[in-house]
Design an enzyme around this catalytic site. Structure first.
Site, PDB file in Angstrom:
ATOM      1  N   GLY A  12      52.188 -32.574 -60.400  1.00 39.85           N
ATOM      2  CA  GLY A  12      51.967 -31.242 -60.937  1.00 39.85           C
ATOM      3  C   GLY A  12      52.654 -30.199 -60.084  1.00 39.85           C
ATOM      4  CB  CYS A  13      51.756 -26.686 -59.397  1.00 44.73           C
ATOM      5  SG  CYS A  13      52.279 -25.324 -58.350  1.00 44.73           S
ATOM      6  CG  PHE A  14      56.605 -27.727 -55.812  1.00 42.04           C
ATOM      7  CD1 PHE A  14      56.256 -26.393 -55.908  1.00 42.04           C
ATOM      8  CD2 PHE A  14      57.943 -28.056 -55.988  1.00 42.04           C
ATOM      9  CE1 PHE A  14      57.196 -25.409 -56.170  1.00 42.04           C
ATOM     10  CE2 PHE A  14      58.899 -27.082 -56.247  1.00 42.04           C
ATOM     11  CZ  PHE A  14      58.524 -25.755 -56.341  1.00 42.04           C
ATOM     12  CD1 TRP A  15      54.444 -23.521 -54.727  1.00 34.86           C
ATOM     13  CD2 TRP A  15      53.136 -22.333 -56.103  1.00 34.86           C
ATOM     14  NE1 TRP A  15      55.205 -22.538 -55.277  1.00 34.86           N
ATOM     15  CE2 TRP A  15      54.428 -21.784 -56.126  1.00 34.86           C
ATOM     16  CE3 TRP A  15      52.145 -21.758 -56.880  1.00 34.86           C
ATOM     17  CZ2 TRP A  15      54.759 -20.679 -56.898  1.00 34.86           C
ATOM     18  CZ3 TRP A  15      52.465 -20.653 -57.652  1.00 34.86           C
ATOM     19  CH2 TRP A  15      53.760 -20.124 -57.657  1.00 34.86           C
ATOM     20  CB  SER A  16      48.224 -27.629 -56.004  1.00 35.47           C
ATOM     21  OG  SER A  16      48.039 -26.411 -56.674  1.00 35.47           O
TER      22      SER A  16
END
EC number: 1.8.4.11
Length: 157
Positions: A12-16
């Site tokens: 998913g979102c690489f930030w998380s």
């Protein structure tokens, strides 16, 4: 002396994903970027528009004397939905699909066994792709350590 190895996950979102792994004992460093596509040095815009074929990933450098690849895989499985193709939560698109990129045959075997084990606990079929690592392209600087830079954003894992 550290026994440094590398793991790459698309979840998913690489930030998380980066925020999750950067707090783990034994993780030396994390970096977000793109892998698996067909464009050299893709931009975030190209990836988000589906023009590059890349997956948003987190690259994890870790000390294998402190944490194992199996341990990292356990965090991977427990912190995203591996049964939903091209989506994690509100984020929709191929770039958010579930991937494990391996560097060695040993990592591939461990990842495949981990997937088989995890499937026993899931009602739905796991759609996580396990692929040989290809070129890693670091994401733009503003994506690196995103939640650390935005210290008013706190995630609970």
């Amino acid at each position: 002396m550290a026994n440094t190895e590398t793991a790459v996950f698309g979840m998913g979102c690489f930030w998380s994903a980066e925020e999750l792994f950067r707090h783990v004992d034994g993780v030396i460093s994390t970096e977000v970027g793109y892998m698996g596509g067909n464009v050299k040095n893709p931009t975030y815009g190209q990836v988000c528009r589906g023009k590059s074929g890349h997956i948003e990933v987190v690259k994890v450098s870790y000390d294998s004397k402190i944490i194992t690849y199996d341990d990292l895989l356990e965090l991977f499985w427990k912190n995203h939905d591996p049964t939903t193709p091209n989506r994690q939560g509100w984020d929709v698109g191929e770039q958010y699909s579930s991937h494990i990129f391996y560097f060695t045959d040993e990592q591939r075997i461990v990842a495949e066994k981990s997937l088989e084990k995890m499937q026993c606990y899931m009602d739905l079929k796991i759609v996580t792709a396990i692929k040989k690592a290809s070129d890693f392209f670091p994401a733009e600087e503003y994506h690196q350590k995103y939640f650390m830079k935005k210290n008013n954003c706190i995630l609970n894992f």
